[in-house]
Scaffold this motif. Structure first.
Motif, mmCIF file in Angstrom:
data_model
loop_
_atom_site.group_PDB
_atom_site.id
_atom_site.type_symbol
_atom_site.label_atom_id
_atom_site.label_comp_id
_atom_site.label_asym_id
_atom_site.label_seq_id
_atom_site.Cartn_x
_atom_site.Cartn_y
_atom_site.Cartn_z
ATOM 1 N N PRO A 249 0.799 -1.221 0.000
ATOM 2 C CA PRO A 249 0.000 0.000 0.000
ATOM 3 C C PRO A 249 0.838 1.279 0.000
ATOM 4 O O PRO A 249 0.396 2.303 -0.485
ATOM 5 C CB PRO A 249 -0.841 -0.109 1.265
ATOM 6 N N PHE A 250 2.055 1.237 0.522
ATOM 7 C CA PHE A 250 2.890 2.437 0.549
ATOM 8 C C PHE A 250 3.876 2.480 -0.606
ATOM 9 O O PHE A 250 4.415 3.539 -0.923
ATOM 10 C CB PHE A 250 3.649 2.542 1.872
ATOM 11 N N THR A 251 4.140 1.339 -1.237
ATOM 12 C CA THR A 251 5.133 1.284 -2.311
ATOM 13 C C THR A 251 4.509 1.035 -3.683
ATOM 14 O O THR A 251 5.231 0.952 -4.671
ATOM 15 C CB THR A 251 6.162 0.172 -2.039
ATOM 16 N N PHE A 252 3.177 0.889 -3.751
ATOM 17 C CA PHE A 252 2.458 0.594 -4.990
ATOM 18 C C PHE A 252 3.005 -0.706 -5.565
ATOM 19 O O PHE A 252 2.904 -1.731 -4.919
ATOM 20 C CB PHE A 252 2.543 1.782 -5.957
ATOM 21 N N LYS A 253 3.632 -0.694 -6.712
ATOM 22 C CA LYS A 253 4.143 -1.929 -7.312
ATOM 23 C C LYS A 253 5.506 -2.313 -6.760
ATOM 24 O O LYS A 253 5.994 -3.407 -6.992
ATOM 25 C CB LYS A 253 4.196 -1.782 -8.826
ATOM 26 N N GLY A 254 6.130 -1.412 -6.014
ATOM 27 C CA GLY A 254 7.443 -1.635 -5.427
ATOM 28 C C GLY A 254 8.165 -0.313 -5.299
ATOM 29 O O GLY A 254 7.832 0.657 -5.984
ATOM 30 N N THR A 255 9.171 -0.269 -4.442
ATOM 31 C CA THR A 255 9.945 0.956 -4.258
ATOM 32 C C THR A 255 10.654 1.310 -5.553
ATOM 33 O O THR A 255 11.314 0.467 -6.158
ATOM 34 C CB THR A 255 10.987 0.784 -3.145
ATOM 35 N N ASN A 256 10.523 2.557 -5.982
ATOM 36 C CA ASN A 256 11.251 3.057 -7.148
ATOM 37 C C ASN A 256 12.572 3.629 -6.664
ATOM 38 O O ASN A 256 12.614 4.635 -5.961
ATOM 39 C CB ASN A 256 10.448 4.152 -7.860
ATOM 40 N N THR A 257 13.656 2.982 -7.044
ATOM 41 C CA THR A 257 15.005 3.428 -6.724
ATOM 42 C C THR A 257 15.562 4.108 -7.961
ATOM 43 O O THR A 257 15.458 3.570 -9.061
ATOM 44 C CB THR A 257 15.890 2.224 -6.341
ATOM 45 N N TYR A 258 16.137 5.284 -7.766
ATOM 46 C CA TYR A 258 16.691 6.031 -8.899
ATOM 47 C C TYR A 258 18.191 6.182 -8.742
ATOM 48 O O TYR A 258 18.684 6.494 -7.655
ATOM 49 C CB TYR A 258 16.041 7.411 -8.999
#
Length: 81
Positions: free
Chosen positions: A35-44
């Motif tokens: 719920p807080f990361t949607f599909k997963g954490t986006n790391t840039y």
């Protein structure tokens, strides 16, 4: 406020695989959907010769390996959480 905000919900990605979004900007999506990361954490990863990592994601061996592989030996000089 009763109007819903238009949100882009489509993403093209494979967990742990770097994707260049534009020159000098690479995204890696961690395999931690929720719920807080949607599909997963986006790391840039930002930069060309040295890198800044924005939101490295979960403490996970696969995510760490994906970041280091995408860095390709370039120094990571900044980590922003």
């Amino acid at each position: 406020m009763t109007d819903e905000l238009p949100l882009k919900r489509e993403m093209t990605f494979t967990y742990g695989e770097p994707r260049e979004l534009c020159p000098g900007v690479v995204r890696i999506v961690a395999n931690n959907p929720g719920p807080f990361t949607f599909k997963g954490t986006n790391t840039y990863l930002l930069g060309r010769n040295s890198l800044a990592v924005i939101d490295p994601g979960p403490e996970d061996a696969a995510q760490c390996a994906a970041i280091l592989k995408a860095a390709g030996g370039r120094p990571i000089t900044h980590i922003v959480v």
